[in-house]
Scaffold this active site. Structure first.
Site, PDB file in Angstrom:
ATOM      1  N   PRO A  41       0.829  -1.185  -0.094  1.00 17.50           N
ATOM      2  CG  PRO A  41      -0.897  -1.809   1.546  1.00 17.50           C
ATOM      3  CD  PRO A  41       0.537  -2.222   1.056  1.00 17.50           C
ATOM      4  CD  GLU A  42       3.160   2.745  -4.258  1.00 20.50           C
ATOM      5  OE1 GLU A  42       3.115   4.124  -4.658  1.00 20.50           O
ATOM      6  OE2 GLU A  42       3.875   2.012  -4.958  1.00 20.50           O
TER       7      GLU A  42
END
Length: 271
Positions: free
Chosen positions: A2-3
């Site tokens: 996840p960014e």
């Protein structure tokens, strides 16, 4: 992994039900995450009200009157609301019970974190030395240009440096460089001020569009309601090796930078 857009999507998903809610109970089934969950966490949060939910870089900050719960999703973590009494699955490690709903933390790889910070949240060692937020006014072409003067490394590596600007992960670095027309292997200190202005603007635009799309579907990423992100459907270069460029038809190329894959169009992003 996840960014920033995925973490911001998660924040927006959990904040409405968390803010103002009182924690009735914290159930820790597995404390061995990237760093061990503090054994006193359950006692610290029980009976306490969540004042706000914010984000710094890829960290979620749940603010209480006596401190802050710092949450990192790691490589495979997620936060989702489930009904009370929902049986936990194998990788459901933490429940924050709020009464009519339960915030459940799932992390198959256990590389995330739940840490307690008493005192100012931004003084925590993980947060204290971070660069500016990419969507904030504090980040612009001038900031990027100044940072690039000191670096002869590739521009892609520079914009992924959290001391320069936070949250520009691999996917969105690839996409931002494409829209800016800049080759990812260009030496950072070779960019002009105009190019830095353009790249900073594209970083903001790409991240904003990704947040609007709910982030990208990265393996098992789901938002707080269990819905996937859809930004991947509009990728220009990332994950498109040897496919034709949407803009010019040239074949997308791939190289390795910093142990990560980098995709670019050799025609739209000349070196």
């Amino acid at each position: 992994m996840p960014e920033l857009p995925e973490v911001e999507t998660t924040r927006r998903g959990v904040a409405p039900q968390l803010e103002g809610a009182t924690v009735l109970q914290v159930i820790v089934r597995e404390a061995r995450l990237r760093w061990p969950i503090p054994p006193e966490l359950a006692a610290n949060l029980a009976g306490r009200r969540v004042r706000s939910v914010s984000r710094r870089a890829k960290y979620l900050l749940l603010d209480f009157e006596h401190g802050t719960l710092i949450v990192h999703l790691g490589m495979s973590g997620s936060l989702r609301f489930v009904a009370p009494g929902t049986p936990p699955e194998k990788h459901d490690h933490v429940d924050i019970v709020l009464g009519q709903t339960v915030l459940r933390y799932r992390d198959p790889r256990r590389f995330g974190a739940m840490l307690w910070q008493q005192g100012p949240a931004l003084a925590h060692p993980l947060l204290a030395s971070l660069g500016p937020e990419p969507l904030a006014d504090a980040f612009d072409g001038g900031v990027l240009f100044a940072a690039s003067r000191r670096k002869g490394s590739a521009i892609k590596l520079l914009i992924m440096d959290n001391h320069v600007v936070v949250g520009v992960g691999n996917i969105y670095a690839n996409e931002s460089l494409f829209y800016a027309g800049i080759h990812p292997a260009r030496a950072a200190n070779s960019l002009s001020r105009e190019e830095c202005d353009r790249l900073a603007a594209e970083i903001k635009a790409v991240l904003a569009r990704a947040i609007d799309a709910g982030g990208s579907t990265l393996r098992d990423f789901m938002d707080a309601k269990g819905k996937p992100g859809y930004f991947q459907q509009s990728y220009k270069v990332y994950g498109r090796r040897e496919l034709p460029c949407h803009d010019c038809g040239a074949l997308i190329m791939e190289i390795r930078q910093g142990q990560r894959s980098t995709c670019f169009c050799p025609h739209c992003q000349p070196l």
